[in-house]
Design a protein around this motif. Structure first.
Motif, short mmCIF file in Angstrom:
data_model
loop_
_atom_site.label_atom_id
_atom_site.label_comp_id
_atom_site.label_asym_id
_atom_site.label_seq_id
_atom_site.Cartn_x
_atom_site.Cartn_y
_atom_site.Cartn_z
N THR A 5 0.83 -1.19 0.00
CA THR A 5 0.00 0.00 0.00
C THR A 5 0.87 1.25 0.00
O THR A 5 1.75 1.40 0.85
N LYS A 9 -1.64 8.86 -3.43
CA LYS A 9 -1.69 8.46 -4.85
C LYS A 9 -1.22 9.59 -5.76
O LYS A 9 -0.63 9.35 -6.81
N GLN A 107 0.35 0.66 -6.05
CA GLN A 107 -0.33 1.30 -7.17
C GLN A 107 0.42 2.51 -7.69
O GLN A 107 0.11 3.02 -8.75
N GLN B 38 2.30 -3.87 -17.02
CA GLN B 38 1.72 -2.68 -16.40
C GLN B 38 0.59 -2.18 -17.28
O GLN B 38 0.82 -1.64 -18.37
N GLU B 42 -1.96 1.61 -13.64
CA GLU B 42 -1.78 0.63 -12.56
C GLU B 42 -0.31 0.39 -12.27
O GLU B 42 0.58 0.81 -13.00
N GLY B 43 -0.06 -0.34 -11.17
CA GLY B 43 1.29 -0.77 -10.87
C GLY B 43 1.65 -2.02 -11.67
O GLY B 43 0.83 -2.54 -12.42
N GLN B 45 2.51 -5.90 -12.38
CA GLN B 45 2.12 -7.19 -11.82
C GLN B 45 2.85 -8.29 -12.58
O GLN B 45 3.12 -8.16 -13.77
#
Lengths: 114, 112
Positions: A5, A9, A107, B38, B42-43, B45
């Motif tokens: 986390t 953001k 993220q 990606q 988003e991040g 994965q």
């Protein structure tokens, strides 16, 4: 299933301001990383940590600091923000043991310095 | 030091076309190799991985084979979809340096 986390953001900073990007993971991973991703570019490693109390520089550490007082948390500190630090920042973690190392990413934090 | 080199993008394909994204590496010892994806906003994965020579990683129709003799880990998919549009990163875990090392990423755009 929180995973990794990151907060915040999004953030806009003025030149010379400071801030801390927070990162926490709940998977009991030993290894944690901070990357930056510039537009159209790949990831560059800023700092990493192999366990609580241990940190090391990556490819682009200048202008940043980190600490790792607990296994869960790995904050990234910008002391004097500069326009060159405008980027997307990703925190990641991994077990870092054996050959099945898989990194889990947050993220991301989109930072703009004006 | 250890490094990863990917083919430059962007790669633009029509739906159902064959995809290859080249990746070569330089490393001491025997690193583990990964492809990450990606999606927009988003991040990263994990897409697939291989941990030793001749291993084939596969997931969602994508495949990559760990080729020690050519130090390569090329990503392939037989028939791409619009939903595969993303940035793909090749990476290795360097045991010697205790860190993940990423390539520059390859942007894939698939149009109908």
């Amino acid at each position: 299933n929180a995973g990794v986390t990151q907060t915040p953001k999004f953030r806009i900073l003025k030149i010379g301001q400071s801030m801390t990007l927070q990162c926490t993971q709940d998977m009991n991973h030993n290894y944690m990383y901070w990357y930056r991703q510039d537009p159209g570019m790949g990831l560059k490693l800023i700092y990493y940590s192999v366990g609580a109390g241990i940190t090391d520089k990556g490819e682009v550490p200048n202008g940043y600091n980190v600490s790792r007082s607990t296994t869960e948390d790995f904050p990234l500190r910008l002391e004097l923000a500069a326009p060159s630090q405008t980027s997307v920042y990703f925190c990641a973690s991994s077990l870092g043991t054996g050959r099945n190392t898989e990194a889990f990413f947050g993220q991301g934090t989109r930072l703009t310095v004006v | 030091g250890d490094s990863v080199t990917q083919m430059e993008g962007p790669v633009t394909l029509s739906e159902e076309a064959f995809l290859t994204i080249n990746c070569t590496y330089t490393a001491t010892g025997y690193p583990s190799l990964f492809w990450y994806v990606q999606y927009p906003g988003e991040g990263l994965q994990l897409l697939l991985k291989a941990t030793k020579a001749d291993d084939k990683g596969s997931n969602k129709g994508f495949e990559a084979t760990y080729r020690k003799e050519t130090t390569s880990f090329h990503l392939e998919k037989g028939s791409v979809q619009v939903s595969d549009s993303a940035v793909y990163f090749c990476a290795l875990f360097s045991g010697g340096y205790n860190k993940l090392i990423f390539g520059a990423g390859t942007r894939l755009a698939v149009h109908p």
